[in-house]
Design a protein around this motif. Structure first.
Motif, PDB file in Angstrom:
ATOM      1  N   GLY A 140      15.310   4.003  -6.646  1.00 26.21           N
ATOM      2  CA  GLY A 140      14.444   4.362  -7.608  1.00 26.21           C
ATOM      3  C   GLY A 140      13.998   3.169  -8.439  1.00 26.21           C
ATOM      4  O   GLY A 140      14.967   2.011  -8.583  1.00 26.21           O
ATOM      5  N   ARG A 185      -3.413  -1.499 -12.395  1.00 24.26           N
ATOM      6  CA  ARG A 185      -2.104  -1.260 -12.630  1.00 24.26           C
ATOM      7  C   ARG A 185      -1.674  -0.919 -14.047  1.00 24.26           C
ATOM      8  O   ARG A 185      -0.466  -0.655 -14.342  1.00 24.26           O
ATOM      9  CB  ARG A 185      -1.204  -2.517 -12.691  1.00 24.26           C
ATOM     10  CG  ARG A 185      -1.625  -3.713 -11.508  1.00 24.26           C
ATOM     11  CD  ARG A 185      -0.896  -3.260 -10.069  1.00 24.26           C
ATOM     12  NE  ARG A 185      -1.463  -3.895  -8.974  1.00 24.26           N
ATOM     13  CZ  ARG A 185      -0.920  -3.782  -7.832  1.00 24.26           C
ATOM     14  NH1 ARG A 185      -0.012  -3.133  -7.607  1.00 24.26           N
ATOM     15  NH2 ARG A 185      -1.669  -4.231  -6.838  1.00 24.26           N
ATOM     16  N   ASN A 217      -2.498  -6.554  -3.187  1.00 24.05           N
ATOM     17  CA  ASN A 217      -3.873  -6.089  -3.485  1.00 24.05           C
ATOM     18  C   ASN A 217      -4.227  -6.223  -4.906  1.00 24.05           C
ATOM     19  O   ASN A 217      -3.884  -5.534  -5.747  1.00 24.05           O
ATOM     20  CB  ASN A 217      -3.997  -4.626  -3.188  1.00 24.05           C
ATOM     21  CG  ASN A 217      -5.538  -4.076  -3.500  1.00 24.05           C
ATOM     22  OD1 ASN A 217      -6.330  -4.569  -3.941  1.00 24.05           O
ATOM     23  ND2 ASN A 217      -5.630  -2.592  -3.104  1.00 24.05           N
TER      24      ASN A 217
HETATM   25  N1  LIG Z   1      12.514   1.612  -3.911  1.00 27.46           N
HETATM   26  C1  LIG Z   1      13.867   1.311  -4.214  1.00 27.46           C
HETATM   27  O1  LIG Z   1      14.541   2.155  -4.705  1.00 27.46           O
HETATM   28  C2  LIG Z   1      14.458   0.306  -3.836  1.00 27.46           C
HETATM   29  C3  LIG Z   1      16.107  -0.039  -4.105  1.00 27.46           C
HETATM   30  C4  LIG Z   1      16.761  -1.139  -3.638  1.00 27.46           C
HETATM   31  C5  LIG Z   1      15.952  -2.101  -3.004  1.00 27.46           C
HETATM   32  N2  LIG Z   1      14.450  -1.993  -2.865  1.00 27.46           N
HETATM   33  C6  LIG Z   1      13.723  -3.076  -2.245  1.00 27.46           C
HETATM   34  O2  LIG Z   1      12.799  -3.614  -3.059  1.00 27.46           O
HETATM   35  C7  LIG Z   1      11.933  -4.056  -2.373  1.00 27.46           C
HETATM   36  C8  LIG Z   1      10.472  -3.476  -2.998  1.00 27.46           C
HETATM   37  O3  LIG Z   1      10.636  -2.066  -2.932  1.00 27.46           O
HETATM   38  P1  LIG Z   1       9.603  -0.844  -3.623  1.00 27.46           P
HETATM   39  O4  LIG Z   1      10.138   0.335  -3.582  1.00 27.46           O
HETATM   40  O5  LIG Z   1       9.428  -1.351  -5.045  1.00 27.46           O
HETATM   41  O6  LIG Z   1       8.295  -1.245  -2.695  1.00 27.46           O
HETATM   42  P2  LIG Z   1       6.761  -0.565  -3.026  1.00 27.46           P
HETATM   43  O7  LIG Z   1       6.819   0.493  -3.921  1.00 27.46           O
HETATM   44  O8  LIG Z   1       6.101  -0.109  -1.628  1.00 27.46           O
HETATM   45  O9  LIG Z   1       6.041  -2.116  -3.556  1.00 27.46           O
HETATM   46  C9  LIG Z   1       5.827  -3.044  -2.840  1.00 27.46           C
HETATM   47  C10 LIG Z   1       5.378  -4.277  -3.728  1.00 27.46           C
HETATM   48  O10 LIG Z   1       5.243  -5.434  -2.958  1.00 27.46           O
HETATM   49  C11 LIG Z   1       3.782  -5.835  -2.983  1.00 27.46           C
HETATM   50  N3  LIG Z   1       3.372  -6.589  -1.946  1.00 27.46           N
HETATM   51  C12 LIG Z   1       3.726  -6.384  -0.468  1.00 27.46           C
HETATM   52  N4  LIG Z   1       3.408  -7.602   0.370  1.00 27.46           N
HETATM   53  C13 LIG Z   1       3.328  -8.395  -0.536  1.00 27.46           C
HETATM   54  C14 LIG Z   1       3.108  -9.944  -0.357  1.00 27.46           C
HETATM   55  N5  LIG Z   1       3.027 -10.515   0.672  1.00 27.46           N
HETATM   56  N6  LIG Z   1       2.684 -10.753  -1.491  1.00 27.46           N
HETATM   57  C15 LIG Z   1       2.786  -9.887  -2.598  1.00 27.46           C
HETATM   58  N7  LIG Z   1       3.189  -8.976  -2.928  1.00 27.46           N
HETATM   59  C16 LIG Z   1       3.352  -7.996  -1.596  1.00 27.46           C
HETATM   60  C17 LIG Z   1       2.921  -4.539  -3.085  1.00 27.46           C
HETATM   61  O11 LIG Z   1       1.534  -4.981  -3.538  1.00 27.46           O
HETATM   62  P3  LIG Z   1       0.493  -3.664  -3.919  1.00 27.46           P
HETATM   63  O12 LIG Z   1       1.079  -3.260  -5.001  1.00 27.46           O
HETATM   64  O13 LIG Z   1      -0.857  -4.709  -4.050  1.00 27.46           O
HETATM   65  O14 LIG Z   1       0.299  -3.019  -2.441  1.00 27.46           O
HETATM   66  C18 LIG Z   1       3.593  -3.701  -3.974  1.00 27.46           C
HETATM   67  O15 LIG Z   1       3.475  -4.065  -5.374  1.00 27.46           O
HETATM   68  C19 LIG Z   1      11.827  -3.841  -0.912  1.00 27.46           C
HETATM   69  O16 LIG Z   1      12.467  -4.729  -0.246  1.00 27.46           O
HETATM   70  C20 LIG Z   1      13.114  -2.528  -0.885  1.00 27.46           C
HETATM   71  O17 LIG Z   1      13.652  -2.579   0.160  1.00 27.46           O
HETATM   72  C21 LIG Z   1      13.736  -0.959  -3.020  1.00 27.46           C
END
Ligand SMILES: NC(=O)c1ccc[n+]([C@@H]2O[C@H](COP(=O)([O-])OP(=O)(O)OC[C@H]3O[C@@H](n4cnc5c(N)ncnc54)[C@H](OP(=O)(O)O)[C@@H]3O)[C@@H](O)[C@H]2O)c1
Length: 393
Positions: free
Chosen positions: A292, A44, A39
C-alpha cells in the motif's frame, strides 16, 4: 541532520504515498526537488517539477539523495547504479532488481563509499532488514519465515473468509493498490522470492540466485484445495522460508497449510507477518502492513531519514568465517493435487501418507525433497496441479 533534496523516480502507489507522508509531517529537512516519471503527460493533480528525463535529476547539483520507486526492474537497476557511481545515496523499493543484482550493488556501495538502503523493499512497513542486520546474531538465528506478499495474502483472506472468487479478489487487490502492476509477480510467488533473497542476505550473509530457489504460488489453487485445507482445520498461506539446519541453508517459497496455533494463521488481508526463530529465544513475530502507498511510503521515509544520519548496511554476516551452504536436499511433507498419472510421476514420494482418487482429481499427502519439487517447478504450474507444504504441527 543534513537537509535532503530528493530526486524521486516514480510517482505511482509508493511515490505518491511518500509525497503524501512528507506533506503530512511537513518536514523542514526533506524536500522532493524533482520527480521523474515514465509518462510526463499524465495529470498528477499536484504542483511539482516533473520530468521524464533521468538527466534532469542526475545533473541537478542540489539533489543529494535519489529515491527510486518505479515498477521497471531493469530501469531501476540503471538508476541505482548511476546514483551510486555518482556518489549520491539512494533508497530503493525494487525487490526484483535487488534480488537479481544485490551482490554487484553491495560492491558498488563499497567502491563508491555510498549508501543504498531498501528496507521498504522487503515487507512494506515492517523494518525487518534493519533488525536482521543490526540485532540478530547469525549463530543464534535459526530461521526467518513468513507472509511477505500482501497482495496474495489479501486474495487468500478474501477466499477463505468471505468465499470470494479468485479473480474478483485479485481485481480488488489491484484496485486497492496492493498488487504489483504485473500480478503474476505476487500470486506465483516471485515477489516473495525476491524479498526472501534480500532477507537471507541480511539474516545469514548468504546470496542465493532466484533461479536456484523453489518458487511456487497460489495461481493454480482451486476449490478442492480449499476444501482439503478446511477439512484439516487449516488455512492456505503463501509462505517464504529460510532456515539454517546445522551448516546447511534451505530456502523456498510455497503455499503452506497453516494450523491455528501458528502466528501467521491469523495474518489477514494485505498484512505481512514474519516469524524469526532463534536458538535460545524461540520465536519472535513481526507484523504490519506489507503493501500500500502510505505504509510503504512511510518505510521509504524511514530509509530517507536513516540516510540523513549516514546510516549504511554493513553486511557483517557475509564476513563470518563459516557461512551455511545452500541446499535443496531437504525433505518435507506436502499435499499434492494432480490429474494424470504422468503428473503423479513428477514427484518422487519418499513416503506416501494419504491418497485420494476420483474422476475429477486426485491427491497425495507425502514426503518429497525440495530438489524434486524444484526440478519440476514449471510443470507443476498448471491448473491440474497444486502443491502445498503440509507441516506436521
Ligand atoms: N505497491 C506497494 O505496496 C509496494 C510495496 C513495497 C514495494 N513496492 C515496490 O515499489 C516500486 C513501485 O511500486 P508501485 O506500486 O508504486 O508501482 P506503480 O504504482 O505501478 O508506479 C510505478 C511508477 O514508476 C514510474 N516509472 C516506470 N518506469 C519508469 C522509468 N523508466 N523512469 C521513471 N519512472 C518510471 C511510473 O510512471 P508513470 O506514472 O508515468 O506510469 C509510475 O509512476 C516497485 O518496485 C514495487 O515492487 C511496492
Amino acid at each position: 541532520m543534513k537537509h535532503l533534496n530528493i530526486g524521486l523516480f516514480g510517482f505511482g502507489n509508493v511515490g505518491r504515498g511518500l509525497y503524501d507522508v512528507l506533506k503530512r509531517i511537513n518536514s523542514d529537512n526533506v524536500t522532493i526537488k524533482r520527480i521523474c516519471v515514465r509518462n510526463i503527460e499524465k495529470d498528477r493533480g499536484i504542483k511539482a517539477e516533473f520530468t521524464d528525463n533521468p538527466d534532469d535529476i542526475f545533473n541537478d547539483r542540489d539533489i543529494n539523495l535519489v529515491v527510486e520507486v518505479i515498477d521497471d526492474a531493469e530501469a531501476a537497476y540503471d538508476i541505482v547504479k548511476r546514483a551510486l557511481k555518482s556518489r549520491i545515496p539512494v533508497v530503493s523499493g525494487n525487490k526484483k532488481m535487488l534480488g537479481h543484482h544485490i551482490l554487484e550493488l553491495i560492491d558498488l556501495q563499497e567502491q563508491y563509499n555510498t549508501a543504498l538502503l531498501y528496507d521498504a523493499s522487503a515487507c512494506g512497513s515492517i523494518p525487518v532488514i534493519r533488525n536482521l542486520e543490526e540485532y540478530y546474531d547469525n549463530d543464534l538465528l535459526c530461521s526467518v519465515k513468513g507472509i511477505l506478499n500482501g497482495s496474495s495474502n489479501f486474495i487468500l483472506s478474501k477466499i477463505f473468509n468471505e468465499k470470494m472468487g479468485y479473480k474478483e479478489a485479485l481485481k480488488l487487490a489491484q484496485d486497492l493498490g496492493f498488487a504489483e502492476s504485473n500480478p503474476t509477480l505476487d500470486i506465483d510467488g516471485w515477489d516473495s522470492l525476491y524479498k526472501l533473497i534480500i532477507i537471507t542476505m541480511h539474516a545469514f550473509g548468504v546470496y542465493v540466485a532466484p533461479e536456484q530457489i523453489f518458487t511456487y504460488g497460489i495461481s493454480t489453487m482451486n476449490d478442492a484445495d480449499i476444501r482439503f485445507a478446511e477439512e484439516k482445520d487449516r488455512r492456505i498461506k503463501l509462505v517464504a522460508h529460510v532456515e539454517k539446519i546445522d551448516d546447511r541453508l534451505i530456502m523456498c517459497v510455497i503455499p503452506q497449510l497453516i494450523s491455528r496455533n501458528k502466528y501467521i494463521y491469523s495474518v489477514e488481508d494485505e498484512f505481512n507477518g514474519v516469524v524469526i526463530k532463534g536458538l535460545f529465544y524461540d520465536k519472535q513475530f513481526m507484523f504490519g502492513r506489507g503493501a500500500g502507498g502510505h505504509p510503504t511510503g512511510s518505510a521509504v521515509l524511514s530509509d530517507i531519514t536513516a540516510c540523513a544520519y549516514n546510516y549504511r548496511y554493513e553486511y557483517k554476516k557475509r564476513n563470518d568465517s563459516v557461512l551455511p551452504r545452500y541446499t535443496t536436499e531437504h525433505t518435507f511433507r506436502v499435499y499434492f493435487r494432480y490429474k494424470s498419472a504422468e503428473q503423479r510421476n513428477l514427484l518422487n514420494f519418499l513416503k506416501v501418507r494419504e491418497q485420494y482418487t476420483s474422476d475429477e482429481y486426485n491427491y497425495i499427502v507425502g514426503d518429497v525433497t525440495i530438489a524434486n519439487l524444484k526440478a519440476h517447478q514449471e510443470e507443476l504450474r498448471t491448473p491440474d496441479c497444486f502443491v502445498a507444504a503440509y507441516p506436521f504441527d
